[in-house]
Write a protein that holds these residues in place. Structure first.
Motif, PDB file in Angstrom:
ATOM      1  N   LEU A  64     -15.742  61.026 -56.397  1.00  0.00           N
ATOM      2  CA  LEU A  64     -15.465  62.137 -55.476  1.00  0.00           C
ATOM      3  C   LEU A  64     -16.766  62.781 -55.008  1.00  0.00           C
ATOM      4  N   SER A  65     -17.693  63.020 -55.960  1.00  0.00           N
ATOM      5  CA  SER A  65     -18.910  63.726 -55.532  1.00  0.00           C
ATOM      6  C   SER A  65     -19.804  62.829 -54.691  1.00  0.00           C
ATOM      7  N   ALA A  66     -19.871  61.511 -54.996  1.00  0.00           N
ATOM      8  CA  ALA A  66     -20.688  60.617 -54.156  1.00  0.00           C
ATOM      9  C   ALA A  66     -20.131  60.551 -52.733  1.00  0.00           C
ATOM     10  N   ALA A  67     -18.809  60.730 -52.601  1.00  0.00           N
ATOM     11  CA  ALA A  67     -18.180  60.698 -51.271  1.00  0.00           C
ATOM     12  C   ALA A  67     -18.181  62.088 -50.639  1.00  0.00           C
ATOM     13  N   ARG A  68     -18.722  63.091 -51.353  1.00  0.00           N
ATOM     14  CA  ARG A  68     -18.706  64.504 -50.916  1.00  0.00           C
ATOM     15  C   ARG A  68     -17.279  64.916 -50.561  1.00  0.00           C
ATOM     16  N   CYS A  69     -16.404  64.688 -51.513  1.00  0.00           N
ATOM     17  CA  CYS A  69     -14.985  64.802 -51.264  1.00  0.00           C
ATOM     18  C   CYS A  69     -14.358  65.725 -52.306  1.00  0.00           C
ATOM     19  N   LYS A  70     -13.453  66.597 -51.888  1.00  0.00           N
ATOM     20  CA  LYS A  70     -12.719  67.444 -52.834  1.00  0.00           C
ATOM     21  C   LYS A  70     -11.298  66.876 -52.967  1.00  0.00           C
ATOM     22  N   PRO A  71     -10.596  67.212 -54.046  1.00  0.00           N
ATOM     23  CA  PRO A  71      -9.231  66.701 -54.196  1.00  0.00           C
ATOM     24  C   PRO A  71      -8.365  66.966 -52.970  1.00  0.00           C
ATOM     25  N   ASP A  72      -8.603  68.112 -52.322  1.00  0.00           N
ATOM     26  CA  ASP A  72      -7.805  68.446 -51.135  1.00  0.00           C
ATOM     27  C   ASP A  72      -7.979  67.459 -49.981  1.00  0.00           C
ATOM     28  N   ASP A  73      -9.139  66.786 -49.943  1.00  0.00           N
ATOM     29  CA  ASP A  73      -9.422  65.840 -48.849  1.00  0.00           C
ATOM     30  C   ASP A  73      -8.708  64.500 -49.046  1.00  0.00           C
ATOM     31  N   ILE A  74      -8.178  64.269 -50.247  1.00  0.00           N
ATOM     32  CA  ILE A  74      -7.527  62.987 -50.561  1.00  0.00           C
ATOM     33  C   ILE A  74      -6.091  63.002 -50.032  1.00  0.00           C
ATOM     34  N   ASP A  75      -5.686  61.913 -49.361  1.00  0.00           N
ATOM     35  CA  ASP A  75      -4.311  61.829 -48.852  1.00  0.00           C
ATOM     36  C   ASP A  75      -3.375  61.119 -49.823  1.00  0.00           C
ATOM     37  N   ALA A  76      -3.910  60.171 -50.609  1.00  0.00           N
ATOM     38  CA  ALA A  76      -3.055  59.475 -51.583  1.00  0.00           C
ATOM     39  C   ALA A  76      -3.933  58.856 -52.663  1.00  0.00           C
ATOM     40  N   ILE A  77      -3.305  58.566 -53.805  1.00  0.00           N
ATOM     41  CA  ILE A  77      -4.019  57.935 -54.917  1.00  0.00           C
ATOM     42  C   ILE A  77      -3.441  56.534 -55.105  1.00  0.00           C
ATOM     43  N   ALA A  78      -4.326  55.527 -55.020  1.00  0.00           N
ATOM     44  CA  ALA A  78      -3.902  54.132 -55.224  1.00  0.00           C
ATOM     45  C   ALA A  78      -4.445  53.677 -56.568  1.00  0.00           C
ATOM     46  N   VAL A  79      -3.602  53.016 -57.350  1.00  0.00           N
ATOM     47  CA  VAL A  79      -4.037  52.589 -58.688  1.00  0.00           C
ATOM     48  C   VAL A  79      -3.543  51.174 -58.977  1.00  0.00           C
ATOM     49  N   THR A  80      -4.395  50.369 -59.622  1.00  0.00           N
ATOM     50  CA  THR A  80      -3.964  49.037 -60.061  1.00  0.00           C
ATOM     51  C   THR A  80      -2.910  49.212 -61.143  1.00  0.00           C
ATOM     52  N   ASN A  81      -1.703  48.658 -60.921  1.00  0.00           N
ATOM     53  CA  ASN A  81      -0.685  48.725 -61.988  1.00  0.00           C
ATOM     54  C   ASN A  81      -0.218  47.344 -62.431  1.00  0.00           C
ATOM     55  N   ARG A  82      -0.841  46.252 -61.845  1.00  0.00           N
ATOM     56  CA  ARG A  82      -0.494  44.888 -62.225  1.00  0.00           C
ATOM     57  C   ARG A  82      -1.438  43.926 -61.559  1.00  0.00           C
ATOM     58  N   PRO A  83      -1.708  42.731 -61.987  1.00  0.00           N
ATOM     59  CA  PRO A  83      -1.554  42.293 -63.366  1.00  0.00           C
ATOM     60  C   PRO A  83      -2.814  42.672 -64.127  1.00  0.00           C
ATOM     61  N   GLY A  84      -2.767  42.576 -65.450  1.00  0.00           N
ATOM     62  CA  GLY A  84      -3.949  42.911 -66.239  1.00  0.00           C
ATOM     63  C   GLY A  84      -3.578  43.134 -67.696  1.00  0.00           C
ATOM     64  N   LEU A  85      -4.529  43.660 -68.450  1.00  0.00           N
ATOM     65  CA  LEU A  85      -4.280  44.001 -69.854  1.00  0.00           C
ATOM     66  C   LEU A  85      -3.476  45.297 -69.839  1.00  0.00           C
ATOM     67  N   VAL A  86      -2.285  45.259 -70.444  1.00  0.00           N
ATOM     68  CA  VAL A  86      -1.393  46.414 -70.271  1.00  0.00           C
ATOM     69  C   VAL A  86      -2.006  47.706 -70.807  1.00  0.00           C
ATOM     70  N   GLY A  87      -2.663  47.623 -71.980  1.00  0.00           N
ATOM     71  CA  GLY A  87      -3.275  48.826 -72.550  1.00  0.00           C
ATOM     72  C   GLY A  87      -4.329  49.398 -71.620  1.00  0.00           C
ATOM     73  N   ALA A  88      -5.078  48.520 -70.972  1.00  0.00           N
ATOM     74  CA  ALA A  88      -6.133  48.949 -70.051  1.00  0.00           C
ATOM     75  C   ALA A  88      -5.516  49.518 -68.765  1.00  0.00           C
ATOM     76  N   LEU A  89      -4.522  48.815 -68.221  1.00  0.00           N
ATOM     77  CA  LEU A  89      -3.846  49.286 -66.996  1.00  0.00           C
ATOM     78  C   LEU A  89      -3.251  50.677 -67.194  1.00  0.00           C
ATOM     79  N   LEU A  90      -2.662  50.882 -68.398  1.00  0.00           N
ATOM     80  CA  LEU A  90      -1.963  52.151 -68.648  1.00  0.00           C
ATOM     81  C   LEU A  90      -2.890  53.353 -68.538  1.00  0.00           C
ATOM     82  N   ILE A  91      -4.172  53.166 -68.849  1.00  0.00           N
ATOM     83  CA  ILE A  91      -5.110  54.303 -68.775  1.00  0.00           C
ATOM     84  C   ILE A  91      -5.268  54.726 -67.308  1.00  0.00           C
TER      85      ILE A  91
END
Ligand code: KG4
Ligand code: ZN
Length: 349
Positions: A64-91
């Motif tokens: 966020l800081s490298a992009a000079r961005c505040k949470p308010d500037d974000i429109d959506a959050i994209a996250v990897t939820n598959r495939p992968g190590l489940v314990g790692a993905l869950l974090i």
């Protein structure tokens, strides 16, 4: 303008990225855990999950800081939820849900392999689609027909080891450190790629599937002999190891290039994209590029920083999914298998 925060924790890289409109990467922070896993010769899932917990807050803050961005500037959050190590993905998935709820922002779950398939297109001026995508990573080797970022058809996949997995296992046989791909490439530079004739497994003239377990066994027998007597590696000189590494790499590249050209012939498309960790291999990049040039095909390899795992590709594909209406709920789950898994034709929706 639509700004997406991407989060990636599927394996051994903790990454966060801010991307505008799916193409302008404002930040892409990657905390690699390679040093933690090296002494075990591969990724230890429990250690990976714990390291993601320790690193993720700081990585997101830095993105966020490298992009000079505040949470308010974000429109959506994209996250990897598959495939992968489940314990790692869950974090990553848990962090993304928490941010989605506290910031009141939409959530989009992204398939890691489809994000690799999109990675070569991130900063192109015009989209390369329709294209054949060769995606070669530590856990997957896949050929896709891609008509749009979210319209993708699996043409072929590995039936056993993935290409990156073969690099990692052959490196272990040759006494080279983890991760094996960069080590084999480095050592092989001084070797002769024609010194040893390793098998090019094609699985039939028309098949778009892959098999890399045979070549791994061929390297093992070459080093240790068929009786697998101990001490085989000690008998190999540094020059022998360089020749084996170069010859192994060439055999894998030959199969990948031939199958990609077969996919081009079958689909009739005129563009090829390359992504995934093994796409960082310069022999593969150069040989696929020169084959495409000879056949007058457009060729785009993912930029080096988007080959191995990164959140920029998650945010970029997440943007296209978000623009197409995808919204996940806070009960989004993590899955070890992807949208496409195992062999061509088996699809989990
Ligand atoms: O995409 P990636 O970072 O993680 C997965 O999604 O699996 O790919 C990691 C894989 C490892 O197997 C690693 O050995 C391989 O990519 N790799 C390479 C090179 N750099 C990384 N393989 C061949 N040559 C390279 N230069
Ligand atoms: Zn990956």
């Amino acid at each position: 303008m639509t700004t997406i925060l991407g989060i990636e924790t599927s394996c051994d890289e903790t990454s966060a990225s801010v991307v505008d409109d799916g193409c302008t990467v404002r930040s892409n922070i990657v905390a690699s855990q390679i040093d933690l896993h090296r002494k075990y010769g591969g990724v230890v899932p429990e250690i990976a999950a714990r390291a993601h917990i320790e690193n993720l807050d700081a990585v997101v803050d830095e993105a966020l800081s490298a992009a000079r961005c505040k949470p308010d500037d974000i429109d959506a959050i994209a996250v990897t939820n598959r495939p992968g190590l489940v314990g790692a993905l869950l974090i990553g998935v848990t962090a993304a849900k928490t941010l989605s709820w506290t910031w009141d922002k939409p959530l989009v779950g992204v398939d890691h392999i489809l994000a690799h398939a999109h990675s070569a297109a991130i900063d192109l001026d015009s989209p390369p689609w329709p294209a054949v995508g060769l995606i070669v990573s530590g856990g997957h080797t896949s050929l896709f027909r891609i008509t749009a970022p979210t319209e993708i058809e699996l043409l072929g996949a590995t039936t056993d080891d993935a290409a990156g997995e073969a690099f990692d296992k052959v490196a272990a046989i040759l006494g080279l450190p983890y991760p094996g791909g960069p080590a084999i490439e480095r050592v092989g530079k001084s070797g002769n790629a024609r010194a040893v004739s390793f098998p090019r497994t094609m699985l039939g003239a028309e098949s778009l599937d892959f098999s890399f377990s045979g070549i791994k066994t061929a390297v093992l027998y070459h080093v240790h002999g068929h009786g697998q007597t101990s001490g085989g590696l000690e008998k190999q000189t540094e020059g022998d190891v360089a020749d084996i590494a170069a010859s192994f790499q060439q055999a894998v590249v030959d199969v990948l290039v031939r199958k990609t050209m077969l996919a081009v012939a079958k689909t009739g498309v005129s563009a090829v994209v390359l992504g995934g960790g093994v796409a960082a291999n310069s022999a593969l990049r150069e040989q696929l590029e020169s084959t495409c040039r000879d056949r007058r095909l457009d060729f785009h390899a993912a930029r080096m920083s988007y080959c191995t795992d990164n959140a920029a590709m998650i945010a970029a594909l997440g943007y296209h999914m978000f623009a197409g209406g995808t919204r996940d709920r806070l009960d989004l789950e993590a899955y070890p298998t992807g949208t496409f898994h195992a062999r061509a034709g088996r699809v989990r929706k």
